[in-house]
Design a protein around this motif. Structure first.
Motif, PDB file in Angstrom:
ATOM      1  N   ASN A 150      39.867  42.046  42.183  1.00  0.00           N
ATOM      2  CA  ASN A 150      39.472  43.389  41.751  1.00  0.00           C
ATOM      3  C   ASN A 150      38.915  43.394  40.336  1.00  0.00           C
ATOM      4  O   ASN A 150      38.005  44.170  40.011  1.00  0.00           O
ATOM      5  CB  ASN A 150      40.669  44.340  41.827  1.00  0.00           C
ATOM      6  CG  ASN A 150      41.089  44.613  43.255  1.00  0.00           C
ATOM      7  OD1 ASN A 150      40.440  44.170  44.194  1.00  0.00           O
ATOM      8  ND2 ASN A 150      42.189  45.337  43.422  1.00  0.00           N
ATOM      9  N   SER A 151      39.455  42.544  39.474  1.00  0.00           N
ATOM     10  CA  SER A 151      39.059  42.551  38.062  1.00  0.00           C
ATOM     11  C   SER A 151      37.585  42.241  37.871  1.00  0.00           C
ATOM     12  O   SER A 151      36.992  42.627  36.853  1.00  0.00           O
ATOM     13  CB  SER A 151      39.905  41.546  37.279  1.00  0.00           C
ATOM     14  OG  SER A 151      39.771  40.240  37.829  1.00  0.00           O
ATOM     15  N   ASN A 152      36.973  41.556  38.814  1.00  0.00           N
ATOM     16  CA  ASN A 152      35.549  41.219  38.687  1.00  0.00           C
ATOM     17  C   ASN A 152      34.632  42.373  39.054  1.00  0.00           C
ATOM     18  O   ASN A 152      33.408  42.267  38.885  1.00  0.00           O
ATOM     19  CB  ASN A 152      35.203  40.019  39.576  1.00  0.00           C
ATOM     20  CG  ASN A 152      35.822  38.724  39.081  1.00  0.00           C
ATOM     21  OD1 ASN A 152      36.465  38.697  38.029  1.00  0.00           O
ATOM     22  ND2 ASN A 152      35.650  37.652  39.840  1.00  0.00           N
ATOM     23  N   MET A 154      35.335  45.765  38.170  1.00  0.00           N
ATOM     24  CA  MET A 154      35.678  46.951  37.388  1.00  0.00           C
ATOM     25  C   MET A 154      34.509  47.304  36.476  1.00  0.00           C
ATOM     26  O   MET A 154      33.964  46.446  35.774  1.00  0.00           O
ATOM     27  CB  MET A 154      36.938  46.716  36.563  1.00  0.00           C
ATOM     28  CG  MET A 154      38.166  46.292  37.377  1.00  0.00           C
ATOM     29  SD  MET A 154      38.689  47.508  38.599  1.00  0.00           S
ATOM     30  CE  MET A 154      39.259  48.821  37.542  1.00  0.00           C
ATOM     31  N   ALA A 163      38.092  52.424  33.325  1.00  0.00           N
ATOM     32  CA  ALA A 163      37.618  51.393  34.256  1.00  0.00           C
ATOM     33  C   ALA A 163      37.648  51.941  35.676  1.00  0.00           C
ATOM     34  O   ALA A 163      38.650  52.520  36.112  1.00  0.00           O
ATOM     35  CB  ALA A 163      38.481  50.153  34.144  1.00  0.00           C
ATOM     36  N   LEU A 165      36.749  50.957  39.821  1.00  0.00           N
ATOM     37  CA  LEU A 165      36.525  49.856  40.752  1.00  0.00           C
ATOM     38  C   LEU A 165      35.293  50.134  41.606  1.00  0.00           C
ATOM     39  O   LEU A 165      35.181  51.188  42.231  1.00  0.00           O
ATOM     40  CB  LEU A 165      37.748  49.670  41.653  1.00  0.00           C
ATOM     41  CG  LEU A 165      37.645  48.579  42.729  1.00  0.00           C
ATOM     42  CD1 LEU A 165      37.551  47.196  42.094  1.00  0.00           C
ATOM     43  CD2 LEU A 165      38.838  48.641  43.681  1.00  0.00           C
ATOM     44  N   SER A 234      49.213  44.708  40.454  1.00  0.00           N
ATOM     45  CA  SER A 234      48.287  43.644  40.077  1.00  0.00           C
ATOM     46  C   SER A 234      48.393  42.508  41.072  1.00  0.00           C
ATOM     47  O   SER A 234      49.455  42.233  41.625  1.00  0.00           O
ATOM     48  CB  SER A 234      48.611  43.132  38.664  1.00  0.00           C
ATOM     49  OG  SER A 234      48.532  44.191  37.735  1.00  0.00           O
TER      50      SER A 234
END
Length: 740
Positions: A150-152, A154, A163, A165, A234
């Protein structure tokens, strides 16, 4: 030679003692191989004929074999009922397990449609239900979430700087990863099936597979906790990822609506499932409680649970089918290891279920063809953006219990799924994810009952229990791929250790029979005087050959090295004494000559010295008599092959025991033709080790030994003369003119 059977409980045998040479004569050993030469076999495999072509086509496409013989009267009603029931179950499982795989729910519906159609063509099992499965879906999800976290995805909101998604880009990439992974899995499975390596699944033992699926089931439960409590957590991947599950830290943010839906759904699902189990014989078909998704969707839609209470729902489900899409080959390098592990685990589950139902209903499941079928399902499904498929136990049991009899059940369920995809699927957009999580939990019951393996394995086999527990712990603490690799390595190590630490026995005869058993385990078993019979519980090879030799010396109580050293010292001492006596004799002779010249009328002879010499020799002879054994019999009935270390060890045994006056014989090799053949090819038999030292049975070797050595020991000779007491059981007669 003759055999008589006077009654069902006794028999008589009258024959000569058989060594390898005489056995070959009696049994008329072939001097040629009954197999055709390699050249002929290759030609035959390449030769094409109409019957051979027909067999090949029918074997590769089993549908051409069973479909023309399909009986509408006998099978249609059961297959129709079962197909509808399985289709109903495909709906919630497809939606739920697609979320496990990290893809949008609609792709779970595709996964329950395309591969099922392919299996109808290639599959040989009549009762397994191909489609989504919790464990394999989680393995796919681990890969998709690792390569596309997911962090890629945001992005910053331009209005308030928070932020956000980008879910569209995220799911597009995850679908591409999942489908590319599935295509690679299909290639692995299809290639292994063509290469006829279906046996590879045998390296995954039953305790390993059950421990692995149990550990994966626990990971599935942990992955669904966020949907159960309506919270966002997370993501951690890799080794020890489950240690970092931070659900507890987010519990203050629990969505009460999601928890209530979870509790109500669990109560309803568990109650109806138990009723289905208790009244299975009375109900015409199990109650399709999976239709709770319809009720949940209706309640969610009219109560506006997503808008008022922020309850997470499935979301958009587009109508219609998607066009095929090429896989991203550039991803294969990074997912090859996971693809191979997934291919093996999926096949192990599939063939296990297939053979279970095949044995129960009396038909054969071809392991290699199943590998081809599973590979074709994933290969075709991957192009249509499906994720990995394998049979699910719960669906397969439903297919069997509702009357499914052929692969036609898959066609009926596929038509049902097609209707849902084209028309009804959009109605489930308001289905709460908590309901899907509950369906996942309830369908894991078949996996979690495997915890009862622990007390069962504790009683039956503690090594298998260790494999089960190590696999469980490694699967939970490590990721699924690494956990499987560690579990397989540990399982192989246990096999190696057990082969390196076998049990060794000294055998004795059961009175009145020709049966030889462990003298430590049976009170009535008696050792044969002068004869050592030694057996290992496993094949001797390079890893345990030294242990074999040590155990032989320890069990027999004969230290050949020490005895040979003593013998050499004794021989050296005898040589020194002989030299001394010779020098004495020369001196005495010289004195006699001188004395003869001085007193020619007198003569004499030193008889006392000769008496001393004789006494010394007799004394030395008694020193070498440190054991009362004359024969060693090695029972090789557990041997399946011989390597160079084994050959060397056997040669040393023959040499060392012969040096201390003990004859060595081999028995039990006839059951494995390759053992005798390997011994001959390796040049084991020679002048010092003739082929006649190899006997058909232990009893043959014992009788031969007693006949040869009976005149040296009155006890052994009496034993041979009274062996007719064995008449009610087995009589083996040794003729005087038998060649040694």
């Amino acid at each position: 030679m003759g055999v008589q059977e006077p009654g069902s409980s006794e028999f008589y045998v009258d024959r000569n003692v058989l060594n390898e040479i005489s056995l070959d004569e009696v049994a008329r050993k072939r001097t040629f191989s009954i197999k055709p030469p390699l050249k002929e076999r290759v030609k035959d495999s390449l030769r094409c004929s109409v019957p051979k072509l027909k067999r090949s086509v029918l074997g590769f496409l089993p549908v051409l074999s069973w479909l023309p013989r399909y009986s509408l009267r006998d099978n249609a009603l059961g297959d129709l009922t079962s197909g509808i029931s399985v289709g109903i179950m495909h709906l919630p499982m497809g939606l739920a397990y697609s979320l496990l795989a990290g893809t949008p729910p609609v792709y779970g519906l595709y996964t329950s449609f395309y591969p099922v159609l392919v299996y109808i063509i290639f599959g040989t099992s009549k009762h397994i239900s191909m489609g989504t499965f919790a464990v394999t879906s989680l393995m796919v999800g681990t890969v998709t979430q690792t390569l596309a976290p997911n962090s890629n995805y945001m992005t910053l909101n331009g209005t308030n700087g928070t932020a956000v998604l980008d879910s569209t880009a995220l799911y597009n990439d995850r679908v591409q990863i999942a489908s590319s992974l599935t295509v690679l899995c299909g290639i692995f499975q299809f290639a292994m099936g063509l290469l006829q390596v279906g046996f590879i699944a045998t390296y995954l033992s039953d305790p390993l597979v059950r421990g692995y699926t149990t550990g994966a089931g626990i990971q599935v439960v942990l992955s669904q906790l966020s949907s159960t409590f309506g919270i966002s957590t997370s993501l951690y991947t890799g080794p020890l990822s489950q240690v970092y599950v931070n659900v507890c830290r987010h519990l203050p943010m629990t969505n009460i609506g999601a928890v209530v839906i979870t509790l109500v759904s669990l109560v309803v699902l568990i109650t109806v499932k138990e009723l289905n189990t208790c009244y299975a014989k009375k109900l015409p078909a199990p109650i399709p409680i999976e239709l709770i998704v319809v009720i949940g969707t209706i309640i969610s839609y009219y109560a506006n649970l997503n808008g008022l209470y922020k309850v997470a729902v499935v979301g958009q489900i587009p109508r219609g089918l998607l066009a095929p899409r090429n896989p991203d080959i550039s991803l294969w390098g990074s997912v090859a290891g996971s693809a191979f592990a997934l291919a093996i685990v999926g096949y192990a589950i599939s063939i296990s279920l297939g053979k279970t139902f095949g044995l129960k209903h009396g038909y054969k499941v071809d392991s290699n063809q199943e590998l081809i079928a599973l590979g074709a399902c994933n290969l075709v499904g991957g192009f249509f953006q499906c994720h990995f498929v394998t049979p699910a136990l719960s669906r397969s049991l439903l297919q069997e219990t509702t009357g499914g009899k052929t692969q036609m059940v898959g066609l009926v369920s596929s038509v049902f799924m097609l209707i849902i995809i084209l028309e009804i699927g959009t109605l489930f957009q308001q289905l709460p994810k908590a309901v899907l999580a509950c369906i996942v939990y309830v369908n894991l019951k078949g996996i979690f009952v495997q915890f009862w393996d622990i007390p069962a394995l504790w009683k039956s086999n503690k090594v298998d229990l260790m494999v089960w527990l190590v696999t469980l712990v490694c699967t939970i603490l490590l990721n699924l791929d690494m956990g499987l690799a560690v579990a397989v390595a540990f399982s192989i190590i246990t096999v190696i250790v057990r082969s390196q630490l076998p049990n060794y026995y000294i055998l004795g005869r059961v009175p009145g029979t020709e049966i030889y058993l462990d003298i430590d385990a049976y009170e009535e078993v008696k050792e044969i005087p002068g004869v050592i019979i030694f057996r290992s519980s496993t094949t001797m090879y390079y890893t345990n050959a030294e242990l074999y030799l040590d155990a032989l010396q320890k069990k027999s109580g004969i230290d050949t090295g020490k005895l040979i050293t003593q013998k050499k010292k004794r021989e050296a001492e005898e040589k020194r004494q002989a030299k001394t006596e010779e020098n004495k004799a020369k001196k005495e002779a010289k004195k006699l000559v001188n004395w003869a010249f001085e007193k020619s009328s007198e003569a004499g002879f030193p008889g006392d010295d000769l008496k001393t010499q004789k006494s010394s020799t007799n004394g030395d002879g008694e020193m070498g008599s440190s054991h009362n054994k004359h024969t060693l019999i090695l029972d090789l009935s557990t041997a399946s092959f011989v390597d160079t270390v084994t050959l060397k060890t056997l040669r040393n045994i023959f040499k060392d025991f012969k040096e201390i006056g003990i004859a060595t014989y081999l028995t039990g090799c006839q059951g494995e033709f390759c053992v005798v053949e390997q011994l001959s090819i390796a040049g084991f038999f020679c002048e010092s080790i003739p082929k006649s030292c190899l006997f058909a049975t232990v009893h043959d070797a014992v009788l031969h030994s007693l006949r040869v050595h009976g005149d040296k020991d009155i006890i052994l000779y009496d034993y041979v003369s009274c062996h007719s007491s064995m008449l009610p059981f087995v009589v083996l007669q040794s003729t005087p003119n038998q060649l040694i």
